[in-house]
Design a protein around this motif. Structure first.
Motif, PDB file in Angstrom:
ATOM      1  N   PHE A   1     180.014  19.718  65.801  1.00  0.00           N
ATOM      2  CA  PHE A   1     179.547  18.348  65.983  1.00  0.00           C
ATOM      3  C   PHE A   1     178.817  17.886  64.726  1.00  0.00           C
ATOM      4  CE2 PHE A   1     180.559  18.980  70.334  1.00  0.00           C
ATOM      5  CZ  PHE A   1     180.535  17.744  70.970  1.00  0.00           C
ATOM      6  N   LEU A   2     178.845  16.592  64.482  1.00  0.00           N
ATOM      7  CA  LEU A   2     178.036  15.966  63.434  1.00  0.00           C
ATOM      8  C   LEU A   2     176.847  15.307  64.119  1.00  0.00           C
ATOM      9  CD1 LEU A   2     177.670  14.987  60.453  1.00  0.00           C
ATOM     10  CD2 LEU A   2     178.976  12.949  61.108  1.00  0.00           C
ATOM     11  N   ILE A   3     175.639  15.600  63.642  1.00  0.00           N
ATOM     12  CA  ILE A   3     174.417  15.108  64.289  1.00  0.00           C
ATOM     13  C   ILE A   3     173.584  14.301  63.307  1.00  0.00           C
ATOM     14  CG2 ILE A   3     172.238  15.766  65.404  1.00  0.00           C
ATOM     15  CD1 ILE A   3     175.167  18.153  65.480  1.00  0.00           C
ATOM     16  N   SER A   4     173.083  13.178  63.773  1.00  0.00           N
ATOM     17  CA  SER A   4     172.126  12.349  63.039  1.00  0.00           C
ATOM     18  C   SER A   4     170.810  12.413  63.801  1.00  0.00           C
ATOM     19  CB  SER A   4     172.636  10.904  62.958  1.00  0.00           C
ATOM     20  OG  SER A   4     171.622  10.027  62.508  1.00  0.00           O
ATOM     21  N   LEU A   5     169.751  12.896  63.137  1.00  0.00           N
ATOM     22  CA  LEU A   5     168.472  13.147  63.806  1.00  0.00           C
ATOM     23  C   LEU A   5     167.354  12.410  63.074  1.00  0.00           C
ATOM     24  CD1 LEU A   5     167.039  14.892  66.039  1.00  0.00           C
ATOM     25  CD2 LEU A   5     166.790  16.674  64.295  1.00  0.00           C
ATOM     26  N   VAL A   6     166.587  11.604  63.802  1.00  0.00           N
ATOM     27  CA  VAL A   6     165.494  10.818  63.219  1.00  0.00           C
ATOM     28  C   VAL A   6     164.185  11.173  63.909  1.00  0.00           C
ATOM     29  CG1 VAL A   6     164.580   8.503  62.766  1.00  0.00           C
ATOM     30  CG2 VAL A   6     167.055   8.892  62.737  1.00  0.00           C
TER      31      VAL A   6
ATOM     32  N   VAL B   1     170.145   7.487  72.393  1.00  0.00           N
ATOM     33  CA  VAL B   1     169.982   6.080  72.018  1.00  0.00           C
ATOM     34  C   VAL B   1     171.213   5.302  72.470  1.00  0.00           C
ATOM     35  CG1 VAL B   1     168.553   6.621  70.010  1.00  0.00           C
ATOM     36  CG2 VAL B   1     171.024   6.374  69.719  1.00  0.00           C
ATOM     37  N   ASN B   2     171.043   4.004  72.609  1.00  0.00           N
ATOM     38  CA  ASN B   2     172.176   3.150  72.946  1.00  0.00           C
ATOM     39  C   ASN B   2     173.052   2.929  71.719  1.00  0.00           C
ATOM     40  OD1 ASN B   2     171.311   2.698  75.645  1.00  0.00           O
ATOM     41  ND2 ASN B   2     169.840   1.164  74.900  1.00  0.00           N
ATOM     42  N   GLN B   3     174.318   2.674  71.933  1.00  0.00           N
ATOM     43  CA  GLN B   3     175.239   2.508  70.811  1.00  0.00           C
ATOM     44  C   GLN B   3     175.052   1.175  70.095  1.00  0.00           C
ATOM     45  OE1 GLN B   3     179.260   3.736  71.108  1.00  0.00           O
ATOM     46  NE2 GLN B   3     178.833   5.493  72.403  1.00  0.00           N
ATOM     47  N   THR B   4     174.137   0.356  70.565  1.00  0.00           N
ATOM     48  CA  THR B   4     173.828  -0.898  69.863  1.00  0.00           C
ATOM     49  C   THR B   4     172.461  -0.853  69.182  1.00  0.00           C
ATOM     50  OG1 THR B   4     172.955  -1.819  71.924  1.00  0.00           O
ATOM     51  CG2 THR B   4     175.261  -2.303  71.389  1.00  0.00           C
ATOM     52  N   ASP B   5     171.743   0.270  69.312  1.00  0.00           N
ATOM     53  CA  ASP B   5     170.402   0.380  68.721  1.00  0.00           C
ATOM     54  C   ASP B   5     170.490   0.630  67.220  1.00  0.00           C
ATOM     55  OD1 ASP B   5     169.322   0.084  71.222  1.00  0.00           O
ATOM     56  OD2 ASP B   5     168.969   2.224  71.546  1.00  0.00           O
TER      57      ASP B   5
ATOM     58  N   SER C   1     161.397  17.654  74.718  1.00  0.00           N
ATOM     59  CA  SER C   1     159.965  17.900  74.488  1.00  0.00           C
ATOM     60  C   SER C   1     159.459  17.211  73.230  1.00  0.00           C
ATOM     61  CB  SER C   1     159.706  19.413  74.384  1.00  0.00           C
ATOM     62  OG  SER C   1     160.134  20.079  75.545  1.00  0.00           O
ATOM     63  N   PHE C   2     160.337  16.468  72.557  1.00  0.00           N
ATOM     64  CA  PHE C   2     159.973  15.755  71.327  1.00  0.00           C
ATOM     65  C   PHE C   2     160.316  14.273  71.504  1.00  0.00           C
ATOM     66  CE2 PHE C   2     160.455  20.112  70.077  1.00  0.00           C
ATOM     67  CZ  PHE C   2     159.582  20.317  69.020  1.00  0.00           C
ATOM     68  N   PRO C   3     159.434  13.520  72.156  1.00  0.00           N
ATOM     69  CA  PRO C   3     159.764  12.127  72.511  1.00  0.00           C
ATOM     70  C   PRO C   3     160.008  11.208  71.324  1.00  0.00           C
ATOM     71  CG  PRO C   3     157.431  12.593  72.885  1.00  0.00           C
ATOM     72  CD  PRO C   3     158.081  13.906  72.608  1.00  0.00           C
ATOM     73  N   TYR C   4     159.542  11.589  70.137  1.00  0.00           N
ATOM     74  CA  TYR C   4     159.727  10.721  68.979  1.00  0.00           C
ATOM     75  C   TYR C   4     161.062  10.956  68.270  1.00  0.00           C
ATOM     76  CZ  TYR C   4     154.829   9.371  69.372  1.00  0.00           C
ATOM     77  OH  TYR C   4     153.633   8.874  69.819  1.00  0.00           O
ATOM     78  N   LEU C   5     161.794  11.966  68.706  1.00  0.00           N
ATOM     79  CA  LEU C   5     163.072  12.265  68.060  1.00  0.00           C
ATOM     80  C   LEU C   5     164.209  11.511  68.738  1.00  0.00           C
ATOM     81  CD1 LEU C   5     162.971  16.126  67.391  1.00  0.00           C
ATOM     82  CD2 LEU C   5     162.299  14.253  65.885  1.00  0.00           C
ATOM     83  N   THR C   6     165.035  10.868  67.934  1.00  0.00           N
ATOM     84  CA  THR C   6     166.252  10.241  68.446  1.00  0.00           C
ATOM     85  C   THR C   6     167.442  10.866  67.736  1.00  0.00           C
ATOM     86  OG1 THR C   6     165.926   8.417  66.859  1.00  0.00           O
ATOM     87  CG2 THR C   6     165.219   8.056  69.129  1.00  0.00           C
ATOM     88  N   TYR C   7     168.513  11.051  68.469  1.00  0.00           N
ATOM     89  CA  TYR C   7     169.664  11.738  67.895  1.00  0.00           C
ATOM     90  C   TYR C   7     170.973  11.097  68.349  1.00  0.00           C
ATOM     91  CZ  TYR C   7     170.042  13.935  72.514  1.00  0.00           C
ATOM     92  OH  TYR C   7     170.159  14.134  73.866  1.00  0.00           O
ATOM     93  N   MET C   8     171.977  11.272  67.519  1.00  0.00           N
ATOM     94  CA  MET C   8     173.359  10.930  67.846  1.00  0.00           C
ATOM     95  C   MET C   8     174.204  12.129  67.447  1.00  0.00           C
ATOM     96  SD  MET C   8     173.651   7.019  66.348  1.00  0.00           S
ATOM     97  CE  MET C   8     173.355   7.540  64.644  1.00  0.00           C
ATOM     98  N   ALA C   9     175.128  12.508  68.284  1.00  0.00           N
ATOM     99  CA  ALA C   9     176.015  13.627  67.978  1.00  0.00           C
ATOM    100  C   ALA C   9     177.434  13.254  68.379  1.00  0.00           C
ATOM    101  CB  ALA C   9     175.566  14.886  68.718  1.00  0.00           C
ATOM    102  N   VAL C  10     178.383  13.639  67.540  1.00  0.00           N
ATOM    103  CA  VAL C  10     179.783  13.333  67.823  1.00  0.00           C
ATOM    104  C   VAL C  10     180.649  14.412  67.185  1.00  0.00           C
ATOM    105  CG1 VAL C  10     180.072  11.883  65.752  1.00  0.00           C
ATOM    106  CG2 VAL C  10     181.519  11.481  67.759  1.00  0.00           C
ATOM    107  N   ASN C  11     181.748  14.748  67.850  1.00  0.00           N
ATOM    108  CA  ASN C  11     182.674  15.701  67.239  1.00  0.00           C
ATOM    109  C   ASN C  11     183.867  14.959  66.653  1.00  0.00           C
ATOM    110  OD1 ASN C  11     184.234  15.035  69.446  1.00  0.00           O
ATOM    111  ND2 ASN C  11     184.240  17.082  70.350  1.00  0.00           N
TER     112      ASN C  11
END
Length: 373
Positions: free
Chosen positions: A352-357, A286-290, A267-277
């Motif tokens: 998990f570790l999350i990066s949120l923009v 997002v793509n892993q090359t973005d 519901s938040f189209p401007y948010l991009t995230y990456m999460a990894v454990n």
């Protein structure tokens, strides 16, 4: 040159065959094992020496920093020669005094609070990113070593005092992170820096709120839209320009909380995230090359400078270090059989570790996604 370290002071004066006045040695001897006290004395001594020099009519001072400029700046502020608010940063991060890195002007945001570690892990690069991160051509990072987890004695003592407390539940862990974000603690296992940075203080109440909910933040920046580049809190690059930032948040959380967050992100189209454990299981929109520029500046007669990026490839490298800090940066402060240590290791292995923009740096509200969670 200000005294920053007792052993270093003796080494330098010995190398230069300098005779040390008795009163200086008498002042240093009782505090020689307290690094902060030695620095404070060095600033005091340097200030008094400069006052005497200026009182004779000499109008020029030459202070050596050896890449440790804080004491020199403190002396100049004590003398009334500069104002703290007027000290500008050439970039959002501190460029090292290394002739091979003079053109470096782009870095991933993940090591923002661990610049020494970043430098050590990139020291073998043939070229350093300049202009755009994509120019780096996927350089390989150095492996994790003991060096990345070495700490000064004074910092180790501070971590022991502030973080080696009894942890009976994950809520006690939340409390440590919350107190750090609210400025109640000066140290953090995930930071080489002393206390909160000026821009973090802009959002520290909001950070405290999300940490109470179990989103354990280790890196952040507020959204900035055309702030003057000489702003004391978010400015960099010198006067005459304007700086911009996308709101950024990096944190640990449980799988359950991550699942809720991922669902809400729809519901938040401007948010991009990456999460990894810890094991490398990846969840992202997002793509892993973005590569996402999250800080940039506009200055007279210059191209746009974008010194900070979110890069998935670097995030995967950083995650190993970030997870390792749970054990080598925090859990090791406790005895091996301590239940607190076991609790930290459980979190390390399950979170998990999350990066949120938030890519809407004008009207966005990154923290709104944490409502009702």
């Amino acid at each position: 040159m200000p005294i920053n370290n007792y052993k270093g002071f003796l080494r330098m004066t010995g190398f230069c065959k300098t005779k040390i006045p008795e009163e200086i040695m008498a002042a240093l001897e009782p505090i020689k094992d307290n690094e902060e006290a030695v620095k404070a004395y060095g600033i005091h001594l340097g200030t008094e020496m400069c006052k005497k020099i200026l009182a004779t009519g000499i109008k020029t001072l030459h202070l050596y920093t050896l890449n440790m400029e804080k004491s020199a700046l403190a002396i100049l502020m004590n003398l009334g020669l500069i104002e703290e608010s007027k000290i500008s940063r050439p970039l959002p991060w501190r460029r090292p005094a290394n002739v091979f890195r003079v053109k470096e002007d782009v870095r991933p945001i993940f090591w923002a609070n661990r610049p020494k570690s970043y430098i050590s892990r990139t020291t073998g690069w043939d070229e350093y990113p300049h202009g755009r991160w994509s120019n780096a051509q996927n350089p390989s990072y150095g492996a994790l070593t003991d060096y990345q987890f070495m700490r000064a004695r004074s910092r180790d003592k501070k971590l022991q005092e502030e973080w080696a407390v009894a942890l009976n539940s994950v809520e006690d862990i939340y409390e440590r992170f919350k107190d750090y974000c609210l400025g109640k603690l000066r140290s953090c296992p995930w930071s080489e820096l002393d206390g909160l940075q000026p821009e973090t203080k802009i959002i520290n109440e909001k950070l405290g709120h999300v940490n109470r909910k179990g989103f354990l933040t280790i890196n952040s920046q507020p959204a900035v839209n055309a702030e003057k580049s000489d702003s004391p809190s978010v400015g960099w690059g010198g006067p005459g320009g304007y700086v911009y930032q996308k709101a950024y948040l990096e944190f640990f959380c449980s799988q359950e909380k991550l699942n809720t967050l991922v669902e809400k992100c729809k519901s938040f189209p401007y948010l991009t995230y990456m999460a990894v454990n810890k094991e490398g299981n990846w969840i992202s929109n997002v793509n892993q090359t973005d590569v996402n520029a999250v800080t940039w500046g506009v200055f007279p007669a210059k191209e746009i400078i974008q010194p900070t990026v979110v890069d998935p490839a670097s995030f995967m490298v950083w995650k190993d270090e970030a997870f390792e800090i749970w054990s080598r940066g925090w859990a090791q402060l406790y005895p091996e059989t301590d239940p607190s240590r076991k609790l930290l290791e459980q979190v390390q292995n399950s979170y998990f570790l999350i990066s949120l923009v938030d890519n809407d740096y004008i009207n966005g509200d990154l923290f709104s996604i944490f409502k009702d969670i």
